[in-house]
Design a protein around this motif. Structure first.
Motif, PDB file in Angstrom:
ATOM      1  N   ARG A   1     -61.967  24.237   7.012  1.00  0.00           N
ATOM      2  CA  ARG A   1     -60.570  24.063   5.929  1.00  0.00           C
ATOM      3  C   ARG A   1     -60.059  22.732   5.395  1.00  0.00           C
ATOM      4  N   VAL A   2     -61.504  22.616   4.987  1.00  0.00           N
ATOM      5  CA  VAL A   2     -62.009  21.903   3.722  1.00  0.00           C
ATOM      6  C   VAL A   2     -62.378  22.280   1.934  1.00  0.00           C
ATOM      7  N   LYS A   3     -60.989  22.453   1.374  1.00  0.00           N
ATOM      8  CA  LYS A   3     -61.259  23.289  -0.133  1.00  0.00           C
ATOM      9  C   LYS A   3     -62.053  22.932  -1.496  1.00  0.00           C
ATOM     10  N   GLN A   4     -62.245  23.791  -1.722  1.00  0.00           N
ATOM     11  CA  GLN A   4     -62.834  23.283  -2.811  1.00  0.00           C
ATOM     12  C   GLN A   4     -62.486  22.074  -3.823  1.00  0.00           C
ATOM     13  N   GLY A   5     -63.465  20.987  -3.517  1.00  0.00           N
ATOM     14  CA  GLY A   5     -63.728  19.987  -4.562  1.00  0.00           C
ATOM     15  C   GLY A   5     -63.057  18.200  -3.588  1.00  0.00           C
ATOM     16  N   GLY A   6     -63.752  19.024  -1.923  1.00  0.00           N
ATOM     17  CA  GLY A   6     -63.216  18.063  -1.555  1.00  0.00           C
ATOM     18  C   GLY A   6     -62.049  17.961  -1.125  1.00  0.00           C
ATOM     19  N   ARG A   7     -60.904  18.939  -0.518  1.00  0.00           N
ATOM     20  CA  ARG A   7     -59.758  18.602  -0.996  1.00  0.00           C
ATOM     21  C   ARG A   7     -59.219  19.634   0.600  1.00  0.00           C
ATOM     22  N   GLY A   8     -58.418  19.014   1.567  1.00  0.00           N
ATOM     23  CA  GLY A   8     -57.474  18.925   2.996  1.00  0.00           C
ATOM     24  C   GLY A   8     -55.896  18.750   2.349  1.00  0.00           C
ATOM     25  N   ALA A   9     -55.481  19.076   3.614  1.00  0.00           N
ATOM     26  CA  ALA A   9     -53.961  19.667   3.820  1.00  0.00           C
ATOM     27  C   ALA A   9     -53.939  19.823   4.875  1.00  0.00           C
ATOM     28  N   PRO A  10     -52.812  19.220   5.864  1.00  0.00           N
ATOM     29  CA  PRO A  10     -52.106  20.778   7.376  1.00  0.00           C
ATOM     30  C   PRO A  10     -51.748  21.614   6.472  1.00  0.00           C
ATOM     31  N   ASP A  11     -52.140  23.040   7.452  1.00  0.00           N
ATOM     32  CA  ASP A  11     -50.465  23.653   7.088  1.00  0.00           C
ATOM     33  C   ASP A  11     -50.385  24.253   7.759  1.00  0.00           C
ATOM     34  N   GLU A  12     -49.739  23.273   9.504  1.00  0.00           N
ATOM     35  CA  GLU A  12     -48.491  23.566  10.007  1.00  0.00           C
ATOM     36  C   GLU A  12     -47.576  22.330   9.747  1.00  0.00           C
ATOM     37  N   CYS A  13     -47.611  21.351   8.456  1.00  0.00           N
ATOM     38  CA  CYS A  13     -46.537  20.758   8.112  1.00  0.00           C
ATOM     39  C   CYS A  13     -46.327  20.282   6.967  1.00  0.00           C
ATOM     40  N   GLN A  14     -45.947  19.675   6.178  1.00  0.00           N
ATOM     41  CA  GLN A  14     -45.569  19.043   4.654  1.00  0.00           C
ATOM     42  C   GLN A  14     -46.121  17.462   5.212  1.00  0.00           C
ATOM     43  N   SER A  15     -47.524  17.430   4.466  1.00  0.00           N
ATOM     44  CA  SER A  15     -48.122  16.338   4.550  1.00  0.00           C
ATOM     45  C   SER A  15     -46.945  15.061   3.869  1.00  0.00           C
ATOM     46  N   ARG A  16     -46.941  13.594   4.656  1.00  0.00           N
ATOM     47  CA  ARG A  16     -46.189  12.488   4.149  1.00  0.00           C
ATOM     48  C   ARG A  16     -46.835  11.650   3.671  1.00  0.00           C
ATOM     49  N   TYR A  17     -48.323  12.088   2.559  1.00  0.00           N
ATOM     50  CA  TYR A  17     -48.879  11.152   1.589  1.00  0.00           C
ATOM     51  C   TYR A  17     -49.856  11.883   1.197  1.00  0.00           C
ATOM     52  N   ARG A  18     -49.991  11.665  -0.066  1.00  0.00           N
ATOM     53  CA  ARG A  18     -50.936  12.453  -1.017  1.00  0.00           C
ATOM     54  C   ARG A  18     -51.814  11.095  -1.102  1.00  0.00           C
ATOM     55  N   VAL A  19     -53.119  11.859  -1.435  1.00  0.00           N
ATOM     56  CA  VAL A  19     -53.691  10.305  -1.107  1.00  0.00           C
ATOM     57  C   VAL A  19     -55.538  11.007  -1.922  1.00  0.00           C
ATOM     58  N   ALA A  20     -55.919   9.616  -2.785  1.00  0.00           N
ATOM     59  CA  ALA A  20     -57.600  10.509  -3.113  1.00  0.00           C
ATOM     60  C   ALA A  20     -57.843   9.101  -2.369  1.00  0.00           C
ATOM     61  N   ILE A  21     -59.432   9.500  -2.004  1.00  0.00           N
ATOM     62  CA  ILE A  21     -60.070   9.291  -1.535  1.00  0.00           C
ATOM     63  C   ILE A  21     -60.948   8.538  -3.144  1.00  0.00           C
ATOM     64  N   VAL A  22     -61.945   7.640  -2.877  1.00  0.00           N
ATOM     65  CA  VAL A  22     -62.200   7.269  -4.790  1.00  0.00           C
ATOM     66  C   VAL A  22     -64.058   6.438  -3.944  1.00  0.00           C
ATOM     67  N   ILE A  23     -65.099   6.976  -4.081  1.00  0.00           N
ATOM     68  CA  ILE A  23     -66.417   6.474  -3.512  1.00  0.00           C
ATOM     69  C   ILE A  23     -66.998   6.101  -4.885  1.00  0.00           C
ATOM     70  N   PRO A  24     -67.748   5.373  -4.863  1.00  0.00           N
ATOM     71  CA  PRO A  24     -68.072   4.595  -5.824  1.00  0.00           C
ATOM     72  C   PRO A  24     -69.783   4.637  -5.383  1.00  0.00           C
ATOM     73  N   PHE A  25     -70.243   5.843  -6.288  1.00  0.00           N
ATOM     74  CA  PHE A  25     -71.985   6.410  -6.545  1.00  0.00           C
ATOM     75  C   PHE A  25     -72.838   5.847  -6.969  1.00  0.00           C
ATOM     76  N   ARG A  26     -74.526   5.766  -6.245  1.00  0.00           N
ATOM     77  CA  ARG A  26     -75.369   6.064  -6.997  1.00  0.00           C
ATOM     78  C   ARG A  26     -76.648   5.989  -6.148  1.00  0.00           C
ATOM     79  N   ASP A  27     -77.273   6.610  -6.203  1.00  0.00           N
ATOM     80  CA  ASP A  27     -78.734   7.076  -5.185  1.00  0.00           C
ATOM     81  C   ASP A  27     -78.133   7.398  -3.888  1.00  0.00           C
ATOM     82  N   ARG A  28     -77.448   7.599  -2.793  1.00  0.00           N
ATOM     83  CA  ARG A  28     -77.543   7.602  -1.426  1.00  0.00           C
ATOM     84  C   ARG A  28     -77.077   8.857  -1.050  1.00  0.00           C
TER      85      ARG A  28
END
Ligand code: BGN
Length: 282
Positions: free
Chosen positions: A47-74
Motif C-alpha cells: 500500500r506504500v507508493k513510490q517515494g514513501g507515500r501513503g494515503a487511505p483509499d477508503e476515505c479522504q484523509s484529514r491531514y497531509r503530513v510530511a515526516i522528515v528524518i534527519p539522517f547519516r550512517d544509520r
C-alpha cells in the motif's frame, strides 16, 4: 490540502472524508527491532507508493503530513523505523510522505539544518499541512499517538524507554515533534548554528514560546517510544552559549538564511531521499 472538505460530506474525489477517529487503531504495539531485508519489506508494504507515500483509499484523509528524518550512517535504524512506522501511518489514515534528509561528508552533524531542508524541499514537491520531525532511532509503541499537527506544536516522544518513560524536562522538544507548516514558517524554522549534538530542539522551544505558542503533548501512556541503541554523539560545547543568545537570532537565523546544495534526490519505494551538502559556518 483537505482543509475545505465539508464535514462528513463526500469530497470532490468521490470518497467520504475520513472519520475523526481512525477505526482500526490497535493501541499499544509490540515494536520490532529486526526488520526483514529491504526487498521483503518493499513487498510487504504494497500500500506504500513510490517515494514513501501513503494515503487511505477508503476515505479522504484529514491531514497531509510530511515526516522528515534527519539522517547519516544509520541505515539499519532507518529500516527498523520504516518497518514500524509505515503500518501505523496507514492505520491512522494519514496522507503522508516520508522524507529522509542525509548529510553528506564527515563534518559535525547538523540535525536542525537537515530538518529545515526537509521542510523546504517537501514543499517544492507538493503542499503539506503538517511537518513531523523524527529522529531515526525512535520507534512508536502506540498507534493512538496520531501523526498529525494539532493547534499547538506537539512534542510526541514524551515517554522514551531510555529515559525510563519519563519526560526529562517540561520544555523538551527533541526526538519526535510536530508543527503545522504555518507555525514552522512563523518561527523561521530551526536555527542553523547548532553543529554537533544538543540544544537545537531547546532553541526551537524558545522560538515557539517567543511567538506566544506552547508545546502540547499526548499523555505519557500514549506518546511512548523505544530508542535504538547507538554510541553517544559528541556534544556541541557551544550549545549553552548559542541557546542563551538565541533570541537575538530568531529573525535572521533559520529558514531565511539556510544554505545547502542538493547532491542527489530519489523517490525510493519506502521513502524520498535527499543527499545534501550543508554550508558550514564561516
Ligand atoms: C538536553 C539537550 C537536548 C536533548 C535533550 C534530551 C542541550 C542544551 C543545553 C541545556 N539540550 O540536555 O538537545 O534533546 O537533552 O537528550 O544540550
Amino acid at each position: 490540502s483537505n482543509s475545505n472538505a465539508n464535514n462528513n460530506a463526500t469530497s470532490s474525489s468521490g470518497v467520504p472524508r475520513c472519520p475523526a477517529t481512525p477505526p482500526n487503531l490497535v493501541g499499544p504495539l509490540a515494536v520490532s527491532k529486526t526488520p526483514p531485508n529491504l526487498q521483503a519489506m518493499e513487498k510487504a508494504f504494497a500500500r506504500v507508493k513510490q517515494g514513501g507515500r501513503g494515503a487511505p483509499d477508503e476515505c479522504q484523509s484529514r491531514y497531509r503530513v510530511a515526516i522528515v528524518i534527519p539522517f547519516r550512517d544509520r541505515f539499519k535504524h532507518l529500516m527498523t523505523l520504516l518497518y514500524n512506522l509505515h503500518p501505523i501511518l496507514l492505520r491512522q489514515q494519514i496522507d503522508y510522505q516520508i522524507f529522509v534528509v542525509e548529510q553528506d561528508g564527515t563534518w559535525q552533524f547538523n540535525r536542525a539544518m537537515l530538518m529545515n531542508i526537509g521542510y523546504v524541499e517537501a514543499l517544492k514537491e507538493r503542499t503539506f499541512d503538517c511537518f513531523i520531525f523524527h529522529d531515526v532511532d525512535l520507534l512508536p509503541e502506540n498507534d493512538k499517538n496520531i501523526y498529525n499537527c494539532p493547534q499547538q506544536p506537539r512534542h510526541m516522544s514524551v515517554a522514551v524507554d531510555k529515559f525510563s518513560y519519563k519526560l526529562p524536562y517540561s520544555d523538551l522538544f527533541g526526538g519526535v515533534s510536530a508543527m503545522t507548516t504555518q507555525h514552522f514558517r512563523l518561527v523561521n524554522g530551526f536555527s542553523n548554528v547548532f553543529w554537533g549534538w544538543g540544544g537545537e530542539d531547546d532553541d526551537m522551544a524558545n522560538r515557539i514560546k517567543s511567538k506566544g505558542l506552547h508545546i502540547s503533548r499526548y499523555p505519557a501512556n500514549v506518546a511512548r517510544y523505544k530508542m535504538l541503541i547507538h554510541k553517544k554523539e559528541k556534544a556541541n560545547p557551544k550549545r549553552y552559549e548559542f541557546l542563551k543568545s538565541g533570541k537575538k537570532r530568531f529573525q535572521t537565523d533559520g529558514l531565511n538564511n539556510l544554505q545547502y546544495e542538493v547532491l542527489d534526490h530519489k523517490h525510493l519505494k519506502l521513502y524520498t531521499w535527499y543527499l545534501v551538502r550543508l554550508t558550514p559556518p564561516n
